[in-house]
Write a protein that holds these residues in place. Structure first.
Motif, PDB file in Angstrom:
ATOM      1  N   VAL A 140       0.841  -1.197   0.000  1.00  0.00           N
ATOM      2  CA  VAL A 140       0.000   0.000   0.000  1.00  0.00           C
ATOM      3  C   VAL A 140       0.877   1.247   0.000  1.00  0.00           C
ATOM      4  N   GLY A 141       0.517   2.189  -0.846  1.00  0.00           N
ATOM      5  CA  GLY A 141       1.273   3.434  -0.931  1.00  0.00           C
ATOM      6  C   GLY A 141       2.316   3.456  -2.025  1.00  0.00           C
ATOM      7  N   TYR A 142       2.464   2.334  -2.739  1.00  0.00           N
ATOM      8  CA  TYR A 142       3.461   2.250  -3.809  1.00  0.00           C
ATOM      9  C   TYR A 142       2.824   1.742  -5.094  1.00  0.00           C
ATOM     10  N   ARG A 143       3.449   2.078  -6.209  1.00  0.00           N
ATOM     11  CA  ARG A 143       3.050   1.594  -7.515  1.00  0.00           C
ATOM     12  C   ARG A 143       4.251   0.923  -8.176  1.00  0.00           C
ATOM     13  N   GLN A 144       3.984  -0.073  -8.986  1.00  0.00           N
ATOM     14  CA  GLN A 144       5.048  -0.810  -9.656  1.00  0.00           C
ATOM     15  C   GLN A 144       4.745  -0.957 -11.139  1.00  0.00           C
ATOM     16  N   THR A 158       7.553   3.101  -7.444  1.00  0.00           N
ATOM     17  CA  THR A 158       7.476   4.504  -7.056  1.00  0.00           C
ATOM     18  C   THR A 158       6.452   4.673  -5.943  1.00  0.00           C
ATOM     19  N   THR A 159       6.485   5.838  -5.327  1.00  0.00           N
ATOM     20  CA  THR A 159       5.417   6.178  -4.390  1.00  0.00           C
ATOM     21  C   THR A 159       4.142   6.465  -5.185  1.00  0.00           C
ATOM     22  N   ALA A 160       3.043   6.592  -4.484  1.00  0.00           N
ATOM     23  CA  ALA A 160       1.781   6.902  -5.160  1.00  0.00           C
ATOM     24  C   ALA A 160       1.873   8.221  -5.914  1.00  0.00           C
ATOM     25  N   GLY A 161       2.738   9.121  -5.433  1.00  0.00           N
ATOM     26  CA  GLY A 161       2.906  10.406  -6.085  1.00  0.00           C
ATOM     27  C   GLY A 161       3.917  10.399  -7.214  1.00  0.00           C
ATOM     28  N   GLY A 162       4.623   9.263  -7.404  1.00  0.00           N
ATOM     29  CA  GLY A 162       5.559   9.145  -8.518  1.00  0.00           C
ATOM     30  C   GLY A 162       7.027   9.263  -8.155  1.00  0.00           C
ATOM     31  N   HIS A 188      13.162   4.520   1.681  1.00  0.00           N
ATOM     32  CA  HIS A 188      12.102   3.524   1.508  1.00  0.00           C
ATOM     33  C   HIS A 188      12.569   2.107   1.850  1.00  0.00           C
TER      34      HIS A 188
END
Length: 276
Positions: A140-144, A158-162, A188
């Protein structure tokens, strides 16, 4: 100007190299050059030379089973800025408390020839049988994002904000997959992102036909890889040669020293099997 005299001096004392470490290191080389998009490795009497072509690493010289004679001669023969020596030492123990032993040994071998060479972080070549597995989900809070380009698998977290959080890539060469450039931003760490990156690459490698994973791990990274089932195979020492600024840079892809060393070794190595 390159100096082949040191290689000629020691060539007659070189022992035959065992097949096991040579084939393992060669498999790692084959995947590494795919990952880094370098020139193909060129077989040399000491192992392989790879034209990398960046200022801080113009050429990498890989020695699959090093000894003092080989390392000293090669260090003198390629004593120009932008060179990297990667030396595998199968006989050196790879226990966690002695991971730096290979680096210390190579430094002691060089002696006066070591002037201008700087040690990098000690490493260990590790292997893992790849298995069928589902790619994990980002916390949660990250994107891949994961993609494949020119036989290299890339994964970016990345974080949710990029903002950057972690990354890694995998060079594919037949049934071999070499994990490379694994990085987690210090802000991180300890959030499972290193494990996420490695499990993603391992799963992708298997899906794309690879069955054995290889990587050159640092001491810090080794703990993560062992937790994922990777096994230490042999110690790796790395030395780089920089310019007057203290960093590796400048120069041209090495071809002359390779020819000079081949000429000096041809007589002494007659009848031995070439490195393949």
């Amino acid at each position: 100007m390159y100096n082949s005299l040191s290689w000629q001096r020691f060539a007659g004392a070189l022992p035959p190299r065992p097949a096991g470490p040579t084939s393992l290191v060669r498999a790692w080389v084959d995947g590494w050059v795919v990952s880094r998009a370098t020139a193909d490795p060129v077989a040399e009497p000491w192992g392989w030379s790879i034209a990398v072509g960046v200022p801080d690493q113009v050429t990498r010289h890989v020695v699959p089973s090093g000894n003092e004679q080989i390392v000293r001669a090669l260090a003198e023969a390629v004593a120009v800025p932008g060179q990297c020596l990667k030396v595998s030492l199968p006989d050196v123990a790879v226990t966690v408390d002695r991971l730096g032993a290979a680096q210390e040994m190579v430094g002691a071998w060089l002696g006066a020839a070591g002037t201008g060479w700087s040690p990098a972080l000690p490493g260990v070549l590790m292997a893992l049988p790849l298995m069928c597995a589902s790619a994990p989900a980002a916390p949660v809070g990250y994107r891949q994002r994961t993609w494949v380009r020119a036989d290299v698998v890339h994964t970016l977290v990345t974080t949710a904000g990029g903002a950057f959080a972690a990354r890694g890539q995998l060079g594919l060469c037949g049934r071999i997959a070499v994990a490379d450039q694994i990085l987690t931003d210090p802000a991180h760490r300890r959030r499972g992102l290193g494990s996420l990156v490695m499990r993603t690459l391992q799963a992708a490698g298997y899906r794309l036909g690879a069955r054995t994973g290889l990587l050159d791990a640092t001491l810090a990274g080794r703990r993560l890889y062992e937790s994922l089932g990777w096994q230490a195979c042999c110690a790796m020492a790395t030395l780089t040669r920089g310019g007057s600024s203290g960093t590796c840079g400048g120069g041209w892809p090495v071809r002359e020293p390779a020819a000079a060393v081949r000429a000096g070794l041809r007589t002494a190595s007659a009848g031995r099997e070439p490195v393949d």
